[in-house]
Structures are given as C-alpha cells and as structure tokens.
Enzyme design. Sequence first.
Site, PDB file in Angstrom:
ATOM      1  N   CYS A 114       0.845  -1.203   0.000  1.00 48.51           N
ATOM      2  CA  CYS A 114       0.000   0.000   0.000  1.00 48.51           C
ATOM      3  C   CYS A 114       0.878   1.249   0.000  1.00 48.51           C
ATOM      4  CB  CYS A 114      -0.926  -0.013   1.210  1.00 48.51           C
ATOM      5  SG  CYS A 114      -1.926   1.481   1.333  1.00 48.51           S
TER       6      CYS A 114
ATOM      7  N   CYS B  30      -5.286  -2.145   7.108  1.00 48.96           N
ATOM      8  CA  CYS B  30      -6.304  -1.098   7.049  1.00 48.96           C
ATOM      9  C   CYS B  30      -7.682  -1.588   6.628  1.00 48.96           C
ATOM     10  CB  CYS B  30      -5.839   0.034   6.156  1.00 48.96           C
ATOM     11  SG  CYS B  30      -5.258  -0.481   4.552  1.00 48.96           S
TER      12      CYS B  30
END
Length: 360
Positions: free
Chosen positions: A101, A197
């Site tokens: 990410c 996340c």
Amino acid sequence: MSKKHRVVIGMSGGVDSSVAAYLLKQQGYDVVGLFMKNWEDDDTDEYCSARQDFLDAVSVADVIDIPIEVVNFSAEYKDRVFSHFLAEYQAGRTPNPDVLCNAEIKFKAFLDYAHKLGADYIATGHYAQVREVNGVFQLLKGEDGTKDQSYFLYRLNQTQLANTLFPIGHLYKREVRKIAKELNLPNFSKKDSTGICFIGERPFREFLNRYLPHEPGEIQTPDGKVIGHHVGLMYYTIGQRQGLGIGGTRDGGDEPWFVSAKDMTRNVLVAVQGHDHPDLLRPSLKATDLTWISGKQPHCNWVYAAKTRYRQVDAPCAITELSQNHCQIDFAQQQWAITPGQSVVIYESRVCLGGGVITE
Ligand SMILES: Nc1ncnc2c1ncn2[C@@H]1O[C@H](COP(=O)(O)OP(=O)(O)OP(=O)(O)O)[C@@H](O)[C@H]1O
C-alpha cells in the site's frame, strides 16, 4: 516574498498525521490535507471506521485551518494491493499489504495526485526520516524506536523519498500526543489504528472466506502423526500458536503447539510442540522481489541487520546475491518463525537500505 512550497499531507483522521499537518503549517508551508478512501464498504459496516476517520480529519483540518480534500483510490487499491494480497494467501504465504500500500498507493497514486494539486512535496505521519547524503536520499528509522515504521517503507525509491516529508519522524509518540493535546485537537486521545487497514478489527477468517475457497485438512507432526484438523491452510501462519484447537496429546506433555510449516500439496498443516522447537528456527532465508532505496544492492558483508517481521529486534546478518532478483540472508543467530510472504528489511545502523519478500 518567494512563493510558499505546497505540501499535500495524507490525513487519516489519526493523531500522527494531524500533528504532522500542524507542524508543516508552523514551518510556513502551504498545506493541503488529503483523505484517501482506499476501500469501498457500505457505511453501515460495523468494522469500517473510514467514515468516522474522515470526519475526524475534517475537524482537525478545521482547527488548524487548512483545506482538506478527499480522493478515492479504491480501484487502484483493489488492482495493485488487494489482488496481490489474495493471490499470496491462496499460495499459502502471509503477505504484508501495508508494505505494498505504501509503495503503490500512499507514495505512488497519492504522489501523482498531489502533483496535480500543485504539490512540491507530499507528507505523511509515519515515524521515519529522510536525509540527503551526497545527492542520495536515505530512509532513516523514526527517532522513537518503539514506533519506527521504516519497515513498511522499504520499497520506496529515490524519487519518492525526494518528494516526501515526514514531519513527526524526529519526535516520540508521547511528544506527538502532547502537541495534539495542547492544541486541543478533537482526536488527541484517539486510539492508534491497528491491523491491516481494510480488515481493521473484523474477524480475519470470515473476511478471507468471503474471497477465497478454503479446504479443511489434517494437522500433523513433522513425522506424520495426525494431531488435529485445520479449517483451511490459508488461515494459518508460521509460528502461530492460538486457534489450532490442539489440546494436550497423549505423549506430548503440556507445551503449546506452534505452526512450523504448511504443506500445500498435501493440504497438511505441520505443528511442533514448544516455542523453541528446532523446526521453528532457521539460520538463513531466501528472498526475492528485491528493492534497494539507493538503487544499488548492498555489498556482501556482516555490517547489516535485518528484520523478518515488524516489531522484531534487528538481527545481525550478511547478504549474498544469488541472482539478479534473489538473495540469501545468513543470520549470526538462528531466527524464529521466518514466514514466506513477509518482508525482510535490511538496515545499516539506523539507515534502512531496502529488502525483499521472503520465499523460503
Ligand atoms: N485514509 C488515509 N488518508 C490519507 N492519509 C492516510 C490515510 N491512512 C493513512 N494515511 C497516511 O499514512 C500515515 C501512516 O498511516 P498508518 O495507517 O500507519 O497510521 P498511523 O501511524 O496510525 O498514523 P495516524 O495517527 O496519522 O493515523 C498516516 O500518518 C497518514 O499520513
């Protein structure tokens, strides 16, 4: 007066990026906040905090008086991070989506978008630091060793680092919280985010099961004795102790069981008894998909140290190049539960040099 440099800062609604934004403003930058939506969930999902995080980011931006925008990268996230995450789990490995990410979203899609907003730099609230030595940008650990996030940033390159500021990298977390409290930021006591996340606090098995088929099978000892049953190999990771459902065995004594291997061809989970079982310890590992922050592979000697997982003490090691994109890392002391799919990150003192993905 010369024009102010514009910085676009990733605001997550958390304390770290809020204080980072404030510090940038204090330093005289033209600061713009940007909240990323990386995951499409309906707002009623009890585990998804994105809506509240966004509201927190907006109220902080209001208090420190900076504009804030929202951008939706969920298509990019699905394409570049989540699809890889699923493929790795399906192959029996334990990937680290936060690493990807950072490389693909926070420091790529975000950086491109920030440039469109006229940014000279981007910034985040990571605990890490950048310095330039003879024209080369180095990534340093955050000053607060217990919060250092350089492990997750090892895939950044020279261009990304040259364009990035880490405004709280020189601070300790307690100092960051103190600043937030003094400013009376609405989120000064907000809990740190934990976990991956998009998974957040939700039950992991249930989440993965939505996307991947799973096949139950046997749990065996290394010599083939059946000691239990697993619900699907992808749900387990090397070194895992909880959730094996193996009680004391006839001859095994009281020591807990740990996953030591996954045999994907036979669909067998292998477990051993005792934290210090030799099958959980390895003197070396192999890694692929290597990336070096300076652009050059470090020399093969023993001045380096490695982390094979976040929250691990740096372990002295040597690197040997096996081929262009593969290396072997030998450790001075055996390492516990080295896990394929996780990243091995190499340090020379407090400088993060880069790393790769563990294959075996
Ligand atoms: N949804 C988001 N939108 C914009 N930026 C984000 C977002 N999530 C994370 N970031 C940026 O990445 C940094 C590191 O993210 P991480 O998830 O590790 O949060 P953290 O260390 O808990 O920080 P924070 O307290 O700011 O949430 C954040 O400080 C922030 O700058």
